[in-house]
Design a protein around this motif. Structure first.
Motif, PDB file in Angstrom:
ATOM      1  N   SER A   1       0.804  -1.219   0.000  1.00 55.35           N
ATOM      2  CA  SER A   1       0.000   0.000   0.000  1.00 55.35           C
ATOM      3  C   SER A   1       0.842   1.276   0.000  1.00 55.35           C
ATOM      4  CB  SER A   1      -0.940  -0.012   1.208  1.00 55.35           C
ATOM      5  OG  SER A   1      -0.185  -0.151   2.398  1.00 55.35           O
ATOM      6  N   THR A   2       2.071   1.226   0.492  1.00 55.27           N
ATOM      7  CA  THR A   2       2.916   2.431   0.539  1.00 55.27           C
ATOM      8  C   THR A   2       3.483   2.745  -0.844  1.00 55.27           C
ATOM      9  OG1 THR A   2       3.485   1.684   2.764  1.00 55.27           O
ATOM     10  CG2 THR A   2       4.709   3.573   1.915  1.00 55.27           C
TER      11      THR A   2
ATOM     12  N   ASP B   1       7.191  -4.562   6.229  1.00 55.12           N
ATOM     13  CA  ASP B   1       6.276  -4.824   7.339  1.00 55.12           C
ATOM     14  C   ASP B   1       6.890  -4.406   8.665  1.00 55.12           C
ATOM     15  OD1 ASP B   1       4.194  -6.008   5.726  1.00 55.12           O
ATOM     16  OD2 ASP B   1       5.657  -7.589   5.352  1.00 55.12           O
TER      17      ASP B   1
ATOM     18  N   LYS C   1       6.069   0.823  11.420  1.00 58.67           N
ATOM     19  CA  LYS C   1       6.991  -0.224  10.947  1.00 58.67           C
ATOM     20  C   LYS C   1       8.389  -0.120  11.547  1.00 58.67           C
ATOM     21  CE  LYS C   1       3.671  -1.222   8.055  1.00 58.67           C
ATOM     22  NZ  LYS C   1       3.868  -1.238   6.640  1.00 58.67           N
TER      23      LYS C   1
HETATM   24  O1  R5P Z   1       4.246  -8.608   0.383  1.00 54.38           O
HETATM   25  C1  R5P Z   1       4.205  -7.416   0.509  1.00 54.38           C
HETATM   26  C2  R5P Z   1       5.364  -6.532   0.563  1.00 54.38           C
HETATM   27  O2  R5P Z   1       6.505  -7.070   1.140  1.00 54.38           O
HETATM   28  C3  R5P Z   1       5.064  -5.140   1.111  1.00 54.38           C
HETATM   29  O3  R5P Z   1       6.084  -4.303   0.675  1.00 54.38           O
HETATM   30  C4  R5P Z   1       4.954  -5.084   2.620  1.00 54.38           C
HETATM   31  O4  R5P Z   1       3.989  -6.000   3.066  1.00 54.38           O
HETATM   32  C5  R5P Z   1       4.593  -3.677   3.106  1.00 54.38           C
HETATM   33  O5  R5P Z   1       3.344  -3.332   2.622  1.00 54.38           O
HETATM   34  P1  R5P Z   1       2.574  -2.016   3.023  1.00 54.38           P
HETATM   35  O6  R5P Z   1       3.273  -0.878   2.363  1.00 54.38           O
HETATM   36  O7  R5P Z   1       1.186  -2.212   2.520  1.00 54.38           O
HETATM   37  O8  R5P Z   1       2.616  -1.929   4.515  1.00 54.38           O
END
Ligand code: R5P
Length: 235
Positions: free
Chosen positions: A32-33, A89, A126
Motif C-alpha cells: 500500500s505504501t 512490514d 513499521k
Molecule cells: O508482500 C508485501 C510486501 O513485502 C510489502 O512491501 C509489505 O507487506 C509492506 O506493505 P505495506 O506498504 O502495505 O505496509
C-alpha cells in the motif's frame, strides 16, 4: 489527507522518490505504501519530463505502473536497476526487514538485489529496534506447494518456533497462492539473535523458494511520522 497512517506513507514515499529517482530503470516494490511512490513518479514524469522505465515486483505493481501510464520494463531487458523503492512490514534499527505481509517477497528480493540502491518507505508503525516488536505475524516464507508440510517440520526442528500456512480468507477456500504459484508459511520465531544466519538457513531447506527477511540489503529508509515529518534511517 485525514488518515495519519496513509498520510505518513505518502510523505515517506514522496520524499524517497524526490531524493532518489533520476532518469533510468526503477524497481517498483509492492504494497500500500508503494502506491504513493508510483503516484509521485507519475507526477514527476508529467511535470519534469523524468524518463523512467519501471520494473514491477508483483502483479499489483505491474497494474499500478500501467494504471499510472508509466513505462513498463522487466528484468530480461532491464537487469540493472538504478534504485528499487519498496515498503516493509517491519524494519529494525539496522534496516533488517520483514517483508511479504502481502505475499510478494520473492520478486521483491530479486529487485532489491539488482538495484544500486534499495530504499525502504514505510509509516511510523513499521520502525522498531528489534524485529518482532511491531510485526507479530512472523516471517513470511514462500514454499513450493507440495513441500509445505516438510518445510514446516524442518523449520521447527532447525530453528524452533511455529509456522502457519497462510490461508486465503473468505474469498477463496484454501491457502494463499503467490504470484509465482506457491504457498506462504508464516514462521513465528523465538529468540533469534543472528538474522543473516536465519535468512540463509531458511533458504537452505529444500522446498523453500525465498523468505521475507531482507538482511543487509537496505541502506536507507524513510518513515512517515504521525506529526507530518519524515524520519530517515541510514546504515
Ligand atoms: O508482500 C508485501 C510486501 O513485502 C510489502 O512491501 C509489505 O507487506 C509492506 O506493505 P505495506 O506498504 O502495505 O505496509
Amino acid at each position: 489527507m485525514n488518515d495519519p497512517v496513509e498520510n505518513a506513507k505518502r510523505l515517506a514515499a514522496f520524499k524517497a522518490v524526490d531524493n532518489h529517482v533520476v532518469d533510468g530503470v526503477i524497481g517498483i516494490g509492492s504494497g500500500s505504501t508503494v502506491v504513493y511512490a508510483v503516484e509521485r513518479l507519475a507526477q514527476r514524469v508529467k511535470d519534469e519530463g523524468l524518463e523512467v522505465i519501471c520494473v514491477p515486483s508483483s502483479f499489483q505493481a505491474k497494474q499500478l505502473i500501467i494504471q499510472y501510464g508509466l513505462k513498463l520494463g522487466d528484468l530480461e531487458t532491464n537487469p540493472e536497476l538504478k534504485v528499487t523503492i519498496d515498503g516493509a512490514d517491519e524494519s529494525d534499527s539496522m534496516l533488517t526487514l520483514i517483508k511479504g505481509g502481502g505475499g510478494c517477497l520473492t520478486q521483491e528480493k530479486i529487485l532489491a538485489s539488482c538495484a544500486e540502491e534499495f530504499i525502504v518507505i514505510a509509516d511510523y508503525r513499521k520502525a522498531s529496534t528489534n524485529l518482532g516488536e511491531q510485526w507479530s505475524k512472523g516471517i513470511p516464507i514462500e514454499v513450493i506447494p507440495g513441500a509445505y508440510r516438510v518445510v514446516y517440520q524442518k523449520i521447527e526442528k532447525l530453528l524452533g518456533g511455529k509456522s502457519d500456512l497462510r490461508m486465503s480468507g473468505s474469498s477463496k477456500a484454501g491457502p494463499v497462492v503467490t504470484d509465482n504459484g506457491n504457498f506462504i508459511l508464516d514462521w513465528n520465531f523465538e529468540g533469534v539473535k543472528d538474522w543473516k544466519h536465519v535468512e540463509n538457513s531458511l533458504n537452505m531447506i529444500p522446498g523453500v523458494v525465498e523468505n521475507g527477511l531482507f538482511v543487509g540489503m537496505a541502506r536507507k529508509a524513510y518513515f512517515g511520522m504521525s506529526d507530518g515529518t519524515v524520519m530517515e534511517r541510514n546504515v
